[in-house]
Motif scaffolding. Structure first.
Motif, PDB file in Angstrom:
ATOM      1  N   SER A   1       0.923  -1.250   0.017  1.00 28.09           N
ATOM      2  CA  SER A   1      -0.190   0.186  -0.010  1.00 28.09           C
ATOM      3  C   SER A   1       0.915   1.448   0.048  1.00 28.09           C
ATOM      4  CB  SER A   1      -0.856   0.105   1.013  1.00 28.09           C
ATOM      5  OG  SER A   1      -1.554   1.141   1.099  1.00 28.09           O
ATOM      6  N   SER A   2       0.421   2.443  -0.691  1.00 30.02           N
ATOM      7  CA  SER A   2       1.098   3.540  -0.512  1.00 30.02           C
ATOM      8  C   SER A   2       1.280   4.421   0.616  1.00 30.02           C
ATOM      9  CB  SER A   2       0.540   4.359  -1.872  1.00 30.02           C
ATOM     10  OG  SER A   2      -0.968   4.883  -1.644  1.00 30.02           O
ATOM     11  N   LYS A   3       0.094   3.897   1.758  1.00 26.91           N
ATOM     12  CA  LYS A   3       0.082   4.470   3.044  1.00 26.91           C
ATOM     13  C   LYS A   3      -0.125   3.483   3.980  1.00 26.91           C
ATOM     14  CE  LYS A   3      -4.768   5.470   2.297  1.00 26.91           C
ATOM     15  NZ  LYS A   3      -5.825   6.428   2.464  1.00 26.91           N
ATOM     16  N   PRO A   4       0.287   3.457   5.237  1.00 33.63           N
ATOM     17  CA  PRO A   4       0.111   2.448   6.287  1.00 33.63           C
ATOM     18  C   PRO A   4      -1.585   2.048   6.204  1.00 33.63           C
ATOM     19  CG  PRO A   4       1.338   4.235   7.139  1.00 33.63           C
ATOM     20  CD  PRO A   4       0.799   4.689   5.801  1.00 33.63           C
ATOM     21  N   LEU A   5      -1.889   1.096   6.576  1.00 30.26           N
ATOM     22  CA  LEU A   5      -3.277   0.346   6.907  1.00 30.26           C
ATOM     23  C   LEU A   5      -3.543  -0.035   8.195  1.00 30.26           C
ATOM     24  CD1 LEU A   5      -3.428  -1.640   3.566  1.00 30.26           C
ATOM     25  CD2 LEU A   5      -4.439   0.494   3.890  1.00 30.26           C
ATOM     26  N   ALA A   6      -4.902   0.128   8.649  1.00 31.05           N
ATOM     27  CA  ALA A   6      -5.255  -0.377   9.727  1.00 31.05           C
ATOM     28  C   ALA A   6      -5.241  -1.832  10.032  1.00 31.05           C
ATOM     29  CB  ALA A   6      -6.766   0.157  10.191  1.00 31.05           C
ATOM     30  N   MET A   7      -5.012  -2.358  11.126  1.00 25.02           N
ATOM     31  CA  MET A   7      -4.865  -3.974  10.970  1.00 25.02           C
ATOM     32  C   MET A   7      -6.242  -4.433  10.551  1.00 25.02           C
ATOM     33  SD  MET A   7      -2.959  -4.595  14.867  1.00 25.02           S
ATOM     34  CE  MET A   7      -2.868  -6.123  14.688  1.00 25.02           C
ATOM     35  N   GLU A   8      -7.339  -4.219  10.955  1.00 28.79           N
ATOM     36  CA  GLU A   8      -8.608  -4.481  10.868  1.00 28.79           C
ATOM     37  C   GLU A   8      -8.990  -4.670   9.093  1.00 28.79           C
ATOM     38  OE1 GLU A   8      -8.684  -2.959  14.648  1.00 28.79           O
ATOM     39  OE2 GLU A   8      -8.081  -2.022  12.769  1.00 28.79           O
TER      40      GLU A   8
ATOM     41  N   GLY B   1      -2.327  -8.958  17.264  1.00 29.43           N
ATOM     42  CA  GLY B   1      -0.980  -9.292  16.617  1.00 29.43           C
ATOM     43  C   GLY B   1      -0.086  -8.064  16.655  1.00 29.43           C
ATOM     44  N   PHE B   2       0.536  -8.132  15.418  1.00 31.21           N
ATOM     45  CA  PHE B   2       1.288  -7.058  14.985  1.00 31.21           C
ATOM     46  C   PHE B   2       1.391  -6.997  13.531  1.00 31.21           C
ATOM     47  CE2 PHE B   2       4.887  -9.850  15.094  1.00 31.21           C
ATOM     48  CZ  PHE B   2       5.535  -9.532  14.061  1.00 31.21           C
ATOM     49  N   LEU B   3       1.844  -5.710  12.839  1.00 26.23           N
ATOM     50  CA  LEU B   3       1.839  -5.399  11.622  1.00 26.23           C
ATOM     51  C   LEU B   3       3.176  -5.070  11.388  1.00 26.23           C
ATOM     52  CD1 LEU B   3      -1.333  -3.627  10.267  1.00 26.23           C
ATOM     53  CD2 LEU B   3      -0.779  -6.133   9.924  1.00 26.23           C
TER      54      LEU B   3
END
Length: 104
Positions: free
Chosen positions: A49-56, A63-65
């Motif tokens: 993705s060009s920007k960070p995404l939410a975990m959901e 957990g973690f991303l």
């Protein structure tokens, strides 16, 4: 916590159970195999993705991303600024040609 529960509970609370027995497993020898960045391709399917995404939004409910990006510094001593950080985060850097990681 127990005293608060006792104060507001109509029924009496059961006794606190004893601590479980502890076991000794002996010494554990750890050896470094690779860093997280060395084995990143083997961990799972990457979402790009060009920007960070939410975990959901990527189906990760706990957990973690791992967010990975490459930046070129303008000069020695540049500062990384992350304005909206909701939970806990670690920043790891690769310095030069070494796989040295530093967490902040």
């Amino acid at each position: 916590l127990r005293s608060v529960l006792e104060r507001y509970s109509a029924a009496s609370l059961p006794p606190i159970p004893p601590n479980p027995e502890k076991a000794r497993y002996g010494d554990v020898l750890l050896r470094r195999v690779e860093t997280l960045f060395d084995g990143i391709e083997q961990i799972g399917n990457a979402v790009r993705s060009s920007k960070p995404l939410a975990m959901e939004s990527v189906g990760q409910m706990f957990g973690f991303l791992l967010y990975a990006s490459k930046y070129t510094t303008k000069d020695e001593g540049s500062t990384l600024f992350i304005p909206k950080f909701a939970d806990k985060g670690y920043v790891a850097t690769k310095l030069g040609h070494h796989n040295k990681e530093s967490a902040a």
